[in-house]
Design a protein around this motif. Structure first.
Motif, PDB file in Angstrom:
ATOM      1  N   VAL A 159      25.220  -5.740  59.825  1.00 17.99           N
ATOM      2  CA  VAL A 159      24.240  -6.803  59.671  1.00 17.99           C
ATOM      3  C   VAL A 159      23.100  -6.408  59.052  1.00 17.99           C
ATOM      4  CG1 VAL A 159      22.682  -8.503  61.056  1.00 17.99           C
ATOM      5  CG2 VAL A 159      25.080  -8.058  61.669  1.00 17.99           C
ATOM      6  N   HIS A 160      22.500  -7.127  58.160  1.00 15.30           N
ATOM      7  CA  HIS A 160      21.194  -6.779  57.477  1.00 15.30           C
ATOM      8  C   HIS A 160      20.215  -7.409  57.858  1.00 15.30           C
ATOM      9  CE1 HIS A 160      18.437  -5.401  54.388  1.00 15.30           C
ATOM     10  NE2 HIS A 160      18.487  -6.806  54.003  1.00 15.30           N
ATOM     11  N   ARG A 161      19.121  -6.885  58.004  1.00 18.69           N
ATOM     12  CA  ARG A 161      17.941  -7.696  58.886  1.00 18.69           C
ATOM     13  C   ARG A 161      16.774  -7.701  57.743  1.00 18.69           C
ATOM     14  NH1 ARG A 161      13.121  -6.234  61.669  1.00 18.69           N
ATOM     15  NH2 ARG A 161      12.267  -7.847  63.153  1.00 18.69           N
ATOM     16  N   ASP A 162      16.437  -8.823  57.095  1.00 18.59           N
ATOM     17  CA  ASP A 162      15.336  -8.968  56.068  1.00 18.59           C
ATOM     18  C   ASP A 162      14.120  -9.841  56.523  1.00 18.59           C
ATOM     19  OD1 ASP A 162      14.365  -9.073  53.493  1.00 18.59           O
ATOM     20  OD2 ASP A 162      15.295 -10.951  53.103  1.00 18.59           O
ATOM     21  N   VAL A 163      13.026  -8.601  56.514  1.00 13.78           N
ATOM     22  CA  VAL A 163      11.733  -9.388  57.007  1.00 13.78           C
ATOM     23  C   VAL A 163      11.061  -9.981  55.778  1.00 13.78           C
ATOM     24  CG1 VAL A 163       9.501  -8.851  58.185  1.00 13.78           C
ATOM     25  CG2 VAL A 163      11.771  -7.625  59.039  1.00 13.78           C
ATOM     26  N   GLN A 164      10.832 -11.209  55.957  1.00 17.42           N
ATOM     27  CA  GLN A 164      10.446 -11.946  54.557  1.00 17.42           C
ATOM     28  C   GLN A 164       8.930 -12.338  55.158  1.00 17.42           C
ATOM     29  OE1 GLN A 164      12.759 -15.320  53.491  1.00 17.42           O
ATOM     30  NE2 GLN A 164      14.462 -13.901  53.130  1.00 17.42           N
ATOM     31  N   THR A 165       7.906 -12.101  54.076  1.00 18.30           N
ATOM     32  CA  THR A 165       6.369 -12.201  54.313  1.00 18.30           C
ATOM     33  C   THR A 165       5.778 -13.150  53.439  1.00 18.30           C
ATOM     34  OG1 THR A 165       5.872 -10.168  53.011  1.00 18.30           O
ATOM     35  CG2 THR A 165       6.055  -9.972  55.792  1.00 18.30           C
ATOM     36  N   THR A 166       6.469 -14.278  53.111  1.00 18.52           N
ATOM     37  CA  THR A 166       5.946 -15.368  52.146  1.00 18.52           C
ATOM     38  C   THR A 166       4.733 -15.997  52.861  1.00 18.52           C
ATOM     39  OG1 THR A 166       7.749 -16.636  53.162  1.00 18.52           O
ATOM     40  CG2 THR A 166       8.147 -15.758  51.071  1.00 18.52           C
ATOM     41  N   ASN A 167       4.717 -17.082  53.095  1.00 14.89           N
ATOM     42  CA  ASN A 167       3.421 -17.927  53.698  1.00 14.89           C
ATOM     43  C   ASN A 167       3.294 -17.153  55.123  1.00 14.89           C
ATOM     44  OD1 ASN A 167       2.977 -19.131  51.474  1.00 14.89           O
ATOM     45  ND2 ASN A 167       3.897 -20.908  52.042  1.00 14.89           N
ATOM     46  N   LYS A 168       4.475 -17.351  55.881  1.00 11.86           N
ATOM     47  CA  LYS A 168       4.817 -17.123  57.204  1.00 11.86           C
ATOM     48  C   LYS A 168       5.840 -16.011  57.383  1.00 11.86           C
ATOM     49  CE  LYS A 168       6.144 -19.996  60.585  1.00 11.86           C
ATOM     50  NZ  LYS A 168       6.037 -21.278  61.447  1.00 11.86           N
TER      51      LYS A 168
END
Length: 126
Positions: free
Chosen positions: A73-82
């Motif tokens: 599994v790949h965990r992708d932390v996205q820091t767009t608006n929230k």
């Protein structure tokens, strides 16, 4: 990984085989269901928790951490608006999820036979 590691044979039936913990992560209830749910595409944590009914956030997080460590599994932390986290399958995870879904499908298809066997066994013990 050193080249000599590639020549090692793995045997899950041997207690010291390093494949055993990964087998537990994949075949455990929450691991298998998480892999199956992610087979349709990436999901955020809460969407995944809703898809896998009955799992606590703690147990789902533990299963995902183990599967991520195993490279499934790949965990992708996205820091767009929230800030949010999205989970997806790696190529190896996708291959294993396909096999897990085959097993799940077979189990679901054979449930009438399984339920009949359970009823017979319960009748013997009653």
């Amino acid at each position: 990984m050193e080249s000599e590691d590639l020549d090692v044979e793995y045997d899950v039936f041997v207690s010291s085989c390093p494949s055993r913990p990964t087998l537990e992560h994949v075949t455990g209830r929450w691991g298998m269901l998480a892999l199956g749910a992610l087979a349709d595409g990436p999901l955020r944590f809460n969407a995944l928790a809703r898809r896998v009914e009955g799992v606590s956030q703690k147990m789902l997080a533990q299963a995902l951490q183990a599967l991520e460590r195993d490279g499934l599994v790949h965990r992708d932390v996205q820091t767009t608006n929230k800030l949010h986290v999205e989970y997806s399958l790696t190529p190896v995870g996708s291959e294993i999820a396909g096999k897990a879904l085959e097993l799940i499908g077979l189990l679901q298809a054979r449930m009438p036979d399984i339920l009949a066997a359970q009823a017979r066994a319960d009748a013997k013990t009653a």
